[in-house]
Design a protein around this motif. Structure first.
Motif, PDB file in Angstrom:
ATOM      1  N   GLY A  44      -8.790  13.111  18.088  1.00  0.00           N
ATOM      2  CA  GLY A  44      -9.274  14.377  17.568  1.00  0.00           C
ATOM      3  C   GLY A  44     -10.641  14.800  18.058  1.00  0.00           C
ATOM      4  N   GLU A  72      -6.785  20.853  16.278  1.00  0.00           N
ATOM      5  CA  GLU A  72      -6.135  19.972  15.312  1.00  0.00           C
ATOM      6  C   GLU A  72      -6.113  20.605  13.924  1.00  0.00           C
ATOM      7  N   ARG A  76      -2.952  17.273   7.566  1.00  0.00           N
ATOM      8  CA  ARG A  76      -2.265  16.240   8.339  1.00  0.00           C
ATOM      9  C   ARG A  76      -0.828  16.134   7.817  1.00  0.00           C
ATOM     10  N   SER A  78       2.887  14.721   7.952  1.00  0.00           N
ATOM     11  CA  SER A  78       3.743  13.605   8.360  1.00  0.00           C
ATOM     12  C   SER A  78       5.192  14.024   8.166  1.00  0.00           C
ATOM     13  N   THR A  97       5.350  18.308  17.690  1.00  0.00           N
ATOM     14  CA  THR A  97       4.030  17.999  18.251  1.00  0.00           C
ATOM     15  C   THR A  97       3.314  19.289  18.627  1.00  0.00           C
ATOM     16  N   GLY A 100       1.908  20.989  15.566  1.00  0.00           N
ATOM     17  CA  GLY A 100       0.761  20.401  14.878  1.00  0.00           C
ATOM     18  C   GLY A 100       1.020  19.200  13.992  1.00  0.00           C
ATOM     19  N   ALA A 102       1.068  15.555  12.633  1.00  0.00           N
ATOM     20  CA  ALA A 102       0.177  14.428  12.923  1.00  0.00           C
ATOM     21  C   ALA A 102       0.944  13.131  13.117  1.00  0.00           C
ATOM     22  N   GLU A 103       2.140  13.067  12.544  1.00  0.00           N
ATOM     23  CA  GLU A 103       2.913  11.825  12.554  1.00  0.00           C
ATOM     24  C   GLU A 103       4.387  12.180  12.401  1.00  0.00           C
ATOM     25  N   ARG A 141      -3.371  19.869  22.272  1.00  0.00           N
ATOM     26  CA  ARG A 141      -3.743  19.095  21.088  1.00  0.00           C
ATOM     27  C   ARG A 141      -4.950  18.206  21.385  1.00  0.00           C
ATOM     28  N   GLU A 143      -5.152  15.306  19.677  1.00  0.00           N
ATOM     29  CA  GLU A 143      -4.683  14.012  19.201  1.00  0.00           C
ATOM     30  C   GLU A 143      -3.189  13.899  19.480  1.00  0.00           C
ATOM     31  N   PRO A 145       0.332  12.728  18.252  1.00  0.00           N
ATOM     32  CA  PRO A 145       0.986  12.265  17.023  1.00  0.00           C
ATOM     33  C   PRO A 145       1.523  10.840  17.174  1.00  0.00           C
ATOM     34  N   THR A 187      -3.192  15.893   3.049  1.00  0.00           N
ATOM     35  CA  THR A 187      -2.046  15.249   3.686  1.00  0.00           C
ATOM     36  C   THR A 187      -0.766  15.754   3.035  1.00  0.00           C
TER      37      THR A 187
END
Length: 241
Positions: A44, A72, A76, A78, A97, A100, A102-103, A141, A143, A145, A187
């Motif tokens: 990030g 970013e 966040r 997921s 991805t 946006g 994050a996981e 991005r 970061e 993912p 989150t």
């Protein structure tokens, strides 16, 4: 300006040193030279640099500026996705991805058809992480993912439930996704089924863990369409689009 992701070893004080395939790509494919600018990203943080020296397999770059990546999302997200058939997972990873996430965590639900053995699953994870990296580069991005899995349903629920808000996409009804209150969340976890969706027992387990059932309307979305649509809607609600 070209963008690359780096690991901790590349950071050397006020300098970034690139080796291997990325160094070759910078020198031969992009035909960059000393004095050219490159942006590097790690966790990030964006590093704006200028190339100081190049060899056949190394590129030395001076850091001129570093700052948190503006691309970013604050939220966040997921994404917990029941493993789909064929190569649908690759499309889901690429598009979510870009949007946006994050996981992205893959798991096995009762109605999953695809059930790879451990060796095949590890190969898939390596390929999936590479797809996420390429999509992160393409979309600017800051970061990459994290791609995780393949978890059992119970493992996924336990992980998914520790988010500030947990949403369970269920075709048999629930709160409208557009009405989900994520304004104060840092989150968010969202769980989506594979072909055939979830059964009632799985819905009860997710809700018992604190998830909110979410309804996506009167039309049934394909399992590869749903995570892309949901990610876009959540990012829009969060003010990221």
């Amino acid at each position: 300006m070209p963008r690359f992701f780096i690991d901790e070893d590349a950071l050397r004080g006020d300098e970034i040193v690139i080796t291997g395939g990325d160094a070759v790509h910078i020198g031969r494919s992009l035909r960059m030279k000393t004095g050219d600018e490159i942006t590097f990203c790690r966790m990030g943080i964006e590093y704006k640099t200028v190339i100081e020296k190049m060899t056949s397999d190394e590129v030395y770059c001076k850091i001129t500026e570093q700052s948190p990546s503006s691309s970013e999302p604050r939220l966040r997200l997921s994404l917990y996705q029941a493993l789909p058939k064929q190569d649908k997972a690759e499309l889901i990873i690429q598009k979510c991805t870009e949007l946006g996430a994050a996981e992205i965590v893959f798991f096995l639900s009762r109605r999953c058809v695809s059930r790879p053995d451990e060796k095949s699953a590890q190969k898939k994870l390596i390929r999936w992480q590479k797809i996420a990296e390429e999509a992160a580069k393409q979309s600017g991005r800051g970061e990459i993912p994290v791609i995780r899995g393949i978890l059992s349903f119970d493992e996924a629920v336990n992980s998914f439930a520790d988010k500030d808000i947990s949403l369970f996409c269920y075709e048999n009804g629930g709160q409208r996704l557009s009405e989900a209150d994520i304004s104060s969340a840092n989150t968010c976890g969202v769980m989506i089924g594979a072909e055939g969706g979830f059964d009632r027992d799985e819905e009860e387990k997710a809700c018992a863990a604190g998830a909110t059932p979410i309804w996506l309307g009167k039309r049934i979305l394909r399992c590869e369409t749903c995570p892309i649509a949901v990610t876009a809607i959540i990012m829009n609600i969060a003010g990221e689009m």
